[in-house]
Design an enzyme around this catalytic site. Sequence first.
Site, PDB file in Angstrom:
ATOM      1  N   HIS A 284       8.696  -0.148   0.650  1.00  0.00           N
ATOM      2  CA  HIS A 284       7.291   0.246   0.837  1.00  0.00           C
ATOM      3  C   HIS A 284       6.719   0.510  -0.557  1.00  0.00           C
ATOM      4  CE1 HIS A 284       4.017   3.041   1.956  1.00  0.00           C
ATOM      5  NE2 HIS A 284       4.123   2.612   3.195  1.00  0.00           N
TER       6      HIS A 284
ATOM      7  N   GLN B 154      11.252   5.330   7.945  1.00  0.00           N
ATOM      8  CA  GLN B 154      11.330   4.593   9.212  1.00  0.00           C
ATOM      9  C   GLN B 154      12.682   4.762   9.893  1.00  0.00           C
ATOM     10  OE1 GLN B 154       8.826   3.153  10.659  1.00  0.00           O
ATOM     11  NE2 GLN B 154       7.388   3.299   8.957  1.00  0.00           N
TER      12      GLN B 154
ATOM     13  N   LYS C 101       5.854  10.679  11.378  1.00  0.00           N
ATOM     14  CA  LYS C 101       6.467   9.539  12.073  1.00  0.00           C
ATOM     15  C   LYS C 101       7.517  10.023  13.078  1.00  0.00           C
ATOM     16  CE  LYS C 101       5.856   6.637   7.972  1.00  0.00           C
ATOM     17  NZ  LYS C 101       4.703   5.800   8.233  1.00  0.00           N
TER      18      LYS C 101
ATOM     19  N   CYS D 160       1.708  -2.058   3.478  1.00  0.00           N
ATOM     20  CA  CYS D 160       2.143  -1.445   2.203  1.00  0.00           C
ATOM     21  C   CYS D 160       3.493  -2.017   1.768  1.00  0.00           C
ATOM     22  CB  CYS D 160       2.229   0.075   2.289  1.00  0.00           C
ATOM     23  SG  CYS D 160       0.645   0.838   2.596  1.00  0.00           S
TER      24      CYS D 160
ATOM     25  N   ASP E  74      14.810   5.968   1.102  1.00  0.00           N
ATOM     26  CA  ASP E  74      13.530   6.176   1.770  1.00  0.00           C
ATOM     27  C   ASP E  74      13.782   6.034   3.272  1.00  0.00           C
ATOM     28  OD1 ASP E  74      11.123   5.937   3.036  1.00  0.00           O
ATOM     29  OD2 ASP E  74      10.290   4.413   1.703  1.00  0.00           O
TER      30      ASP E  74
HETATM   31  N1  PLP Z   1       8.169   4.555   3.151  1.00  0.00           N
HETATM   32  C1  PLP Z   1       8.138   3.893   4.304  1.00  0.00           C
HETATM   33  C2  PLP Z   1       9.301   3.020   4.675  1.00  0.00           C
HETATM   34  C3  PLP Z   1       7.060   4.016   5.169  1.00  0.00           C
HETATM   35  O1  PLP Z   1       7.039   3.340   6.314  1.00  0.00           O
HETATM   36  C4  PLP Z   1       6.006   4.867   4.799  1.00  0.00           C
HETATM   37  C5  PLP Z   1       4.818   4.979   5.658  1.00  0.00           C
HETATM   38  O2  PLP Z   1       4.468   4.078   6.389  1.00  0.00           O
HETATM   39  C6  PLP Z   1       6.082   5.544   3.593  1.00  0.00           C
HETATM   40  C7  PLP Z   1       7.179   5.367   2.792  1.00  0.00           C
HETATM   41  C8  PLP Z   1       5.000   6.472   3.147  1.00  0.00           C
HETATM   42  O3  PLP Z   1       4.971   7.597   3.990  1.00  0.00           O
HETATM   43  P1  PLP Z   1       3.825   8.688   3.802  1.00  0.00           P
HETATM   44  O4  PLP Z   1       2.531   7.932   3.873  1.00  0.00           O
HETATM   45  O5  PLP Z   1       4.032   9.604   4.965  1.00  0.00           O
HETATM   46  O6  PLP Z   1       4.034   9.330   2.489  1.00  0.00           O
END
Ligand code: PLP
Length: 419
Positions: free
Chosen positions: A136, A216, A239, A377, A213
């Site tokens: 992401h 998900q 989430k 993203c 990370d």
């Molecule tokens: N990393 C992953 C894999 C995501 O799916 C997301 C959000 O969709 C993020 C990071 C960013 O999360 P946040 O917007 O809650 O900081």
Amino acid sequence: MNATGFSPKSATTDDIDWEKIRTDFPILKLKIDGKPLVYFDNAASSQMPQQIIDRLVRYQTAEHANINRAVHYLSEIATMEFHRARCKLQQFVNAEEDREIIFTSGTTDAINLVMHGYGRKFIKAGDEIILTTLEHHSNIVPWQMLASEKGAKIRVVPINDKGELEIDEYEKLFNERTKFVGLIHVSNALGTINPIKRMIDFAHQYSVPVLIDGAQAAPHLTIDVQALDCDFYVFSAHKLCGPTGVGMLYGKATLLEAMQPFKGGGDMIASVTFEKTIYNTIPHKFEAGTPPIAAAIGFGAAIDYLTAIGIERIAAYENTLLDYATACLNEIPGVKIIGTAAEKTAVISFTIDGIHPHDIGTILNQDGIAVRTGHHCAQPVMQRFNIPATSRASFAFYNKKSEVDTLVAGIKTVQKVFL
Ligand code: PLP
């Protein structure tokens, strides 16, 4: 534990009344233009059950005060509940100590904390940071900023046509200059579950720390940071049926202690004079200012809610939806699923020949169906598949097969409108 850190296929879902669970979610009763809401945008943000809404109301109506700063009743209650939320997260990810859990404003904030706290202190010119094509933007851009500031280099693990990481290529990227690995546990764009345990173990052979990370992964997979032996693990509450504005960083205590603070201010200090500030101990060193107290307590309630159902049961049920939806979409001519990894969570990214994803999303919305359209993203993933965007249906445990049928009918309507 297998290479991905989890095996959902072993869990059973028979003892859960999934239809009853739906009734916990007031938002699912909504109608959009007279049509029942079909909410398939769970990978962006999941919905909140009444139990967590009630917990937030209870906090705001009977427990709210600032924490750590007073001896009065409300402050003591709020401080205790905030701490309990930290302990719930500690248990949820099986961290050794509660001080290894830092509240952040979300996944993005947590990654930025590690970039500033660890990266700016320990990464130097010429060092290399390994990321993957699946990341992401949250786990790309901070490291690019660091690389350009320090003169470090980003190296990228490629993916195959199914959207799986090429692990041999990952292993070839390591050398004596490798100083950090940032790795997405589950791809938000494709649903691929990565073999993170194997990848962490490999990085540790080179004494390289690994940030996972888990944005998900946490809603769908059991996380055990000690078994994984990851150095950092991050995710967001929104989430996981929790509130927005709060997330979590797990870090090994030794690393967190060695890091420099990310933000300066109240609570992150032991003492301040104009000559010198002595920082507080972890976790407080990384929690400057008033934290998101209400949201953190809601986060704790979300953890209680999900663990009461059981993450493994949730994953097994969601897998039945994934299998069903995959089979249905594969039967529609012109629909192509992007991301067909052997190990996936319940995410289906797809394209329809000749129709732009934004048009797909707009027509589906007229049937009450919420999917996400765009690059999610994850532009490098789109570039790899040579497409500008996909439509993404992402399932949660409160979705049901009949909603997948509604999606299938909606896709056929889209095709009638545009083709
Ligand atoms: N990393 C992953 C894999 C995501 O799916 C997301 C959000 O969709 C993020 C990071 C960013 O999360 P946040 O917007 O809650 O900081």
